[in-house]
Design a protein around this motif. Structure first.
Motif, PDB file in Angstrom:
ATOM      1  N   GLU A 211     272.350  30.821  19.821  1.00  0.00           N
ATOM      2  CA  GLU A 211     273.296  29.931  19.998  1.00  0.00           C
ATOM      3  C   GLU A 211     274.277  31.225  20.756  1.00  0.00           C
ATOM      4  O   GLU A 211     274.608  30.795  21.903  1.00  0.00           O
ATOM      5  CB  GLU A 211     273.732  29.127  18.994  1.00  0.00           C
TER       6      GLU A 211
ATOM      7  N   LYS B 228     270.167  33.671  11.914  1.00  0.00           N
ATOM      8  CA  LYS B 228     269.396  34.011  13.640  1.00  0.00           C
ATOM      9  C   LYS B 228     269.620  32.997  14.927  1.00  0.00           C
ATOM     10  O   LYS B 228     269.709  32.806  15.488  1.00  0.00           O
ATOM     11  CB  LYS B 228     268.400  34.112  12.778  1.00  0.00           C
ATOM     12  N   ASP B 229     269.864  32.032  13.547  1.00  0.00           N
ATOM     13  CA  ASP B 229     270.231  30.392  14.637  1.00  0.00           C
ATOM     14  C   ASP B 229     271.819  30.896  15.094  1.00  0.00           C
ATOM     15  O   ASP B 229     271.580  30.381  16.282  1.00  0.00           O
ATOM     16  CB  ASP B 229     270.681  29.219  13.781  1.00  0.00           C
ATOM     17  N   LYS B 230     272.420  31.706  14.544  1.00  0.00           N
ATOM     18  CA  LYS B 230     274.085  31.397  15.336  1.00  0.00           C
ATOM     19  C   LYS B 230     273.632  32.759  16.163  1.00  0.00           C
ATOM     20  O   LYS B 230     274.386  32.695  17.016  1.00  0.00           O
ATOM     21  CB  LYS B 230     274.956  32.167  14.535  1.00  0.00           C
TER      22      LYS B 230
ATOM     23  N   GLU C 152     267.802  32.304   8.170  1.00  0.00           N
ATOM     24  CA  GLU C 152     267.582  31.775   9.351  1.00  0.00           C
ATOM     25  C   GLU C 152     269.160  31.105   9.868  1.00  0.00           C
ATOM     26  O   GLU C 152     269.047  31.133  11.013  1.00  0.00           O
ATOM     27  CB  GLU C 152     266.519  30.138   8.426  1.00  0.00           C
ATOM     28  N   LYS C 153     269.919  30.855   9.408  1.00  0.00           N
ATOM     29  CA  LYS C 153     271.240  30.606   9.292  1.00  0.00           C
ATOM     30  C   LYS C 153     271.482  31.289  10.716  1.00  0.00           C
ATOM     31  O   LYS C 153     272.739  31.390  11.034  1.00  0.00           O
ATOM     32  CB  LYS C 153     272.377  30.171   8.548  1.00  0.00           C
TER      33      LYS C 153
END
Length: 152
Positions: A135, A130-132, A127-128
């Motif tokens: 962003e 994917k978030d990056k 998830e981190k």
């Protein structure tokens, strides 16, 4: 592109600890990430990371150096990516051929991630990442919108 096999995990951690891409990751998460992938590559100055229309679907996170992104046909620069940035998200997410080419401006080290490897990571790390990606893509859209507005 040359696979770098003799870089210790400690040295790899030293490199990624400096990058904004990994600032939200705990030390343990960074270790899992490196141990899961451990695909660091050196792209020599002037060499291609990938070329347009290739079927390579890896995401590349730049650890050091710089890649020039360009349209193969016209050789017009689309942009440059440096440490902590990534390239190849279109092919990575959609499993399609490359839409641009990437060439090393200087000797560049990248961490290559495959979609298959991503699915095997713990959910919190996945998830981190994917978030990056989201962003970074959002930032690119913002820059593109600004560029288009300046043209008209």
């Amino acid at each position: 592109m040359k696979l770098l096999e003799n870089i210790t995990t400690i040295k790899q951690l030293e490199i990624i600890n400096r990058l904004d891409f990994f600032k939200e990751f705990s030390l343990a998460e960074r270790q899992v990430l490196l141990e899961s992938f451990s695909h660091l590559y050196l792209i020599g100055q002037g060499k291609h990371a990938f070329k347009r229309f290739e079927q390579d679907n890896r995401l590349y996170i730049i650890l050091s150096g710089e890649l020039r992104i360009f349209a193969e046909k016209s050789h017009i620069d689309i942009g440059h990516v440096g440490p902590g940035e990534f390239v190849g998200e279109g092919a990575f997410i959609c499993h399609r051929e490359r839409s641009t080419s990437a060439q090393a401006v200087s000797d560049t080290i990248v961490l290559a991630i495959t979609a298959e490897a991503l699915t095997k990571l713990p959910a919190v790390i996945r998830e981190k990442i994917k978030d990056k990606i989201i962003e970074g893509m959002s930032e690119r859209i913002h820059k593109l919108n600004h560029y288009i507005e300046e043209q008209f």
